[in-house]
Design a protein around this motif. Structure first.
Motif, short mmCIF file in Angstrom:
data_model
loop_
_atom_site.label_atom_id
_atom_site.label_comp_id
_atom_site.label_asym_id
_atom_site.label_seq_id
_atom_site.Cartn_x
_atom_site.Cartn_y
_atom_site.Cartn_z
N LEU A 11 0.63 -1.54 -0.34
CA LEU A 11 0.11 -0.14 0.26
C LEU A 11 0.32 1.47 -0.07
N ARG A 12 1.61 0.86 0.33
CA ARG A 12 2.95 2.61 0.15
C ARG A 12 2.61 3.13 -1.50
N GLY A 13 2.55 2.04 -2.24
CA GLY A 13 2.41 2.37 -4.02
C GLY A 13 3.96 2.42 -4.68
N ASP A 14 3.41 2.45 -5.79
CA ASP A 14 4.45 2.71 -6.95
C ASP A 14 5.28 4.13 -7.17
N ALA A 15 6.26 3.87 -7.69
CA ALA A 15 7.30 4.95 -7.53
C ALA A 15 6.98 5.04 -9.02
N LEU A 16 6.69 4.79 -9.75
CA LEU A 16 5.99 4.96 -11.07
C LEU A 16 5.04 6.44 -11.25
N ALA A 17 4.44 6.39 -10.26
CA ALA A 17 3.04 6.54 -10.70
C ALA A 17 2.76 7.96 -9.90
N ALA A 18 4.29 8.70 -9.78
CA ALA A 18 4.41 9.79 -9.34
C ALA A 18 3.26 10.99 -8.58
N GLY A 19 3.43 10.02 -6.94
CA GLY A 19 2.48 10.37 -6.47
C GLY A 19 0.35 10.64 -6.74
N GLY A 20 0.39 9.57 -7.03
CA GLY A 20 -0.52 9.41 -7.84
C GLY A 20 -1.98 9.55 -9.48
N ASP A 21 -0.39 10.79 -9.58
CA ASP A 21 -0.86 11.19 -10.97
C ASP A 21 -1.18 10.38 -12.08
N LEU A 22 -0.74 9.57 -11.90
CA LEU A 22 -0.04 8.27 -13.06
C LEU A 22 -1.27 7.07 -12.74
N GLU A 23 -2.01 6.53 -13.37
CA GLU A 23 -2.36 4.97 -13.49
C GLU A 23 -1.34 4.30 -13.75
N VAL A 24 -0.53 3.33 -12.73
CA VAL A 24 0.57 2.50 -13.32
C VAL A 24 -0.69 0.98 -14.09
N ILE A 25 -0.13 1.04 -14.88
CA ILE A 25 -1.11 -0.57 -15.36
C ILE A 25 0.06 -1.18 -16.15
N VAL A 26 0.60 -3.01 -16.09
CA VAL A 26 1.17 -3.58 -16.94
C VAL A 26 0.88 -4.67 -17.33
N ARG A 27 1.22 -5.03 -18.17
CA ARG A 27 0.90 -6.36 -19.05
C ARG A 27 2.52 -7.00 -18.96
N LEU A 28 2.29 -8.08 -18.49
CA LEU A 28 3.37 -8.84 -19.13
C LEU A 28 3.46 -10.46 -20.06
#
Length: 696
Positions: A613-630
């Motif tokens: 729940l600490r969040g993803d560093a890629l999310a720019a503090g919540g300005d970006l939604e991070v979605i990943v496909r593998l």
């Protein structure tokens, strides 16, 4: 989730629905236009990069102008023309709306509302899902199409009906009554079991013969809750049965061509439990229309996320969305600059390997003439068409993404259609709360924190999720209660909110205090609900506030921590938010509607126990939604800008779409999406290990 996990889904048949080829197109309705327009359509489709169309959806009256008299010449011509131009066809069975001659000959196929009103021709979907007469004619048409086009080189998929149940799901006719009784006999076997499940001792409703049972038609006052719930289940199953009937004909004649139908997984469609339908299609398809305004982008992401999880992470087909305005809201505003591409790529991030619109050419006549199309009324020299062409180029660049699967997040929000149905029922403590709003408040709170999340059908496995959030999970069975208890016992974290665990699968209240089936897991008990009147507000000690709902918690077990209390009113000092610890696991209960902001703070405080729940560093503090496909050898990260400002991110990996790098920084424009690929070997872990730091 009622899905056979061993079933192999056909999605890509090398060159059919397109490995290494993102599909792009629209519903195509050439029968609305003179033939001289068709050649121009081919030219513009080529310019836009269109490579697939859904064809024949509302063409029954053209294909069978009189009973048993077929006219396939025009469809032959357009199928050949599309193939000539390299455009594949998702061919509809054309059964969505019966022709005028059918309802004139057989008015008994017309659906009936709860008050007895007959729904007449003049729109669409004017047929009863349980009508044996309609079924006979629909299957005859399906068979004729399959026999004629099964081997056509343009055909890559069958499109069964269209938006099944969109306007005719709830039919209260005598046909429906007969089918409902059969469904109930199969479910309960005996009348004693049904009477017990429905609690028919109340108001002298006890049934002594199956023939006494009717659909829940208009009555003097509140209808039986168990009867209403079972009729909703039956109605979803009845339309599903029609899907299965058409699919069986196609499977017999055209077994090698995959079959689908377009779901309507969206906030304005709650009546169909799509988790039960997934096993009846070869690939999941969905229609979604953007809600205008700032909440629209997160709403789109929520439903696309759920669709991806209904598809169990496999690629799916975005069958319909809009290039710009729709025609059925009170005010139909156009999409803002950037939204057409952002919306499409957000769906792709959540697993769509096809991006299609309703419709190719905006209609000149008919009920949807003001609904936008890929070619608008203004023609190809227009902002919309220029965006359409640009999106085609973007999707072509995303070919490497196709065939990849959504990477599972570490947090799950549970979504339950039946809880949505029942929690909004009449005769409840309040009519002000809304299941979908509560679920989406927690989803948006997670996006604000930069946390990746899966919107998970409640029947799916919870294994592997560090945090499981159950907002307003109103219906809880014994089996579901055991699965939720296992989350906590395994050292993971459960968060449940108000009005959860209240009833069983028959809408009967769990006795002993609220939250019913979840009392022992959460370690608390409430004697009363305390809903708030319009204009009332109850502050919590933390600064959060309830505006619609609160509860009087009177029992707190010794192993439960009081996280927050009510700060005013009759509940002042009473527990509002609690957390029970079980080894390394926790069970949090939120007894008030604290909204997106309050949810965000609850999750932020839980991050000490749940690092995901600490969040993803890629999310720019919540300005970006991070979605990943593998993929097999690459990870594809979609960074969707949730703001109306540009967001700069450090660059790493290969940019596939969305921005040109400036040095070692990429700038994501307002309402933009950046797609970056990195090799799996090059990826490094972030705050939660299943996400790769492709931008470091």
């Amino acid at each position: 989730m009622a899905i056979d996990g061993t079933r192999t889904r056909r999605w890509v048949k090398d060159g059919a629905l397109g490995a290494r080829r993102m599909r792009y197109g629209a519903d195509y309705n050439p029968e609305q236009w003179p033939r001289e327009v068709w050649r121009d359509d081919m030219r513009l489709m080529k310019e836009a990069g269109v490579n697939i169309v859904s064809l024949g959806i509302f063409s029954w009256a053209h294909l069978e102008p009189r009973p048993g008299e077929w006219d396939f010449a025009w469809l032959d011509e357009i199928m050949d023309l599309l193939h000539e131009h390299g455009i594949d066809v998702d061919l509809a069975t054309a059964t969505a709306s019966p022709p005028p001659w059918l309802t004139r000959l057989h008015p008994e196929v017309l659906p009936q509302t709860a008050d007895g009103t007959i729904l007449h021709p003049g729109a669409r979907q004017h047929w009863r899902p349980t009508s044996p007469i309609f079924r006979e004619y629909a299957l005859r048409l399906t068979r004729a199409l399959a026999e004629r086009y099964a081997q056509h080189p343009a055909l890559v998929a069958w499109h069964i009906s269209n938006e099944l149940g969109c306007h005719n799901l709830y039919d209260f006719s005598d046909d429906a009554a007969r089918a409902f009784r059969i469904w109930l006999q199969d479910r309960y076997t005996t009348l004693d079991a049904l009477n017990d499940a429905w609690g028919t001792a109340f108001w002298s409703q006890r049934y002594g013969d199956w023939e006494e049972i009717l659909p829940p038609r208009v009555a003097p006052t509140q209808r039986n809750p168990g009867q209403q719930l079972d009729f909703e289940r039956f109605s979803s199953d009845a339309v599903r049965d029609h899907l299965r009937a058409e699919a069986a004909v196609l499977a017999q004649i055209s077994p090698d061509v995959p079959r689908t139908t377009n779901f309507m997984v969206a906030g304005n469609v709650r009546e169909i439990d799509y988790a039960t339908w997934v096993g009846d299609v070869d690939f999941v398809s969905n229609d979604h229309y953007l809600i205008p305004g700032p909440a629209g982008r997160d709403d789109l992401s929520f439903w696309a996320n759920l669709t991806g999880n209904l598809a169990e992470g496999a690629p799916w087909f975005l069958m319909e969305h809009a290039t710009s305005a729709v025609n059925w809201r009170p005010a139909n505003t156009p999409k803002r600059p950037g939204e057409l591409i952002r919306d499409a790529l957000t769906h792709v991030g959540h697993g769509a390997d096809a991006v299609c619109y309703f419709q190719w050419r905006q209609s000149r006549a008919g009920g949807e003439r003001y609904h936008s199309g890929m070619v608008p009324h203004a023609g190809s020299d227009s902002r919309v068409f220029r965006d359409v062409v640009r999106l085609g180029a973007e999707l072509e660049a995303l070919a490497p993404v196709t065939g990849s699967r959504r990477e599972r997040a570490g947090v799950a929000i549970l979504f339950d259609y039946e809880s949505w149905w029942v929690s909004g029922r009449d005769s409840h403590p309040t009519d002000r709360i809304a299941y979908d709003a509560e679920v989406q408040a927690w989803h948006r709170a997670l996006l604000d924190l930069g946390v990746r999340v899966d919107v998970l059908p409640v029947g799916a496995s919870f294994d592997g999720y560090e945090v499981v959030i159950a907002p307003m999970l109103h219906i809880v069975t014994d089996e579901l209660r055991a699965r939720l208890a296992e989350v906590v016992a395994d050292g993971r974290h459960l968060v449940a909110t108000y009005f959860s665990g209240i009833v069983d699968e028959h809408d009967r209240v769990w006795l002993g205090g609220y939250p019913g089936a979840l009392r022992e897991i959460l370690g608390v008990s409430a004697e009363e609900f305390v809903p708030l009147l319009p204009g009332e507000r109850v502050a919590l000690a933390s600064g959060a506030a309830a505006t619609m709902w609160s509860e009087r918690i009177t029992r707190v077990d010794p192993d439960v921590e009081i996280v927050d209390t009510y700060a005013e009113g009759d509940l002042a000092g009473a527990p509002a938010i609690t957390r029970r610890r079980v080894g390394a696991g926790t069970a949090t209960y939120v007894s008030a509607d604290i909204g997106r902001v309050g949810a965000r703070e609850v999750l932020r405080a839980l991050a000490d126990q749940a690092p995901v729940l600490r969040g993803d560093a890629l999310a720019a503090g919540g300005d970006l939604e991070v979605i990943v496909r593998l993929g097999a050898d690459a990870r594809f990260v979609f960074l969707a800008n949730r703001t109306d400002d540009a967001v700069a991110v450090p660059l790493g990996g290969e940019i596939l779409s969305g921005s040109a790098p400036i040095g070692d920084v990429a700038e994501i424009p307002p309402r933009g999406v950046l797609v970056v690929a990195t090799s799996l070997d090059a990826a490094a872990p972030t705050a939660h290990p299943e996400v790769s730091a492709v931008l470091a």
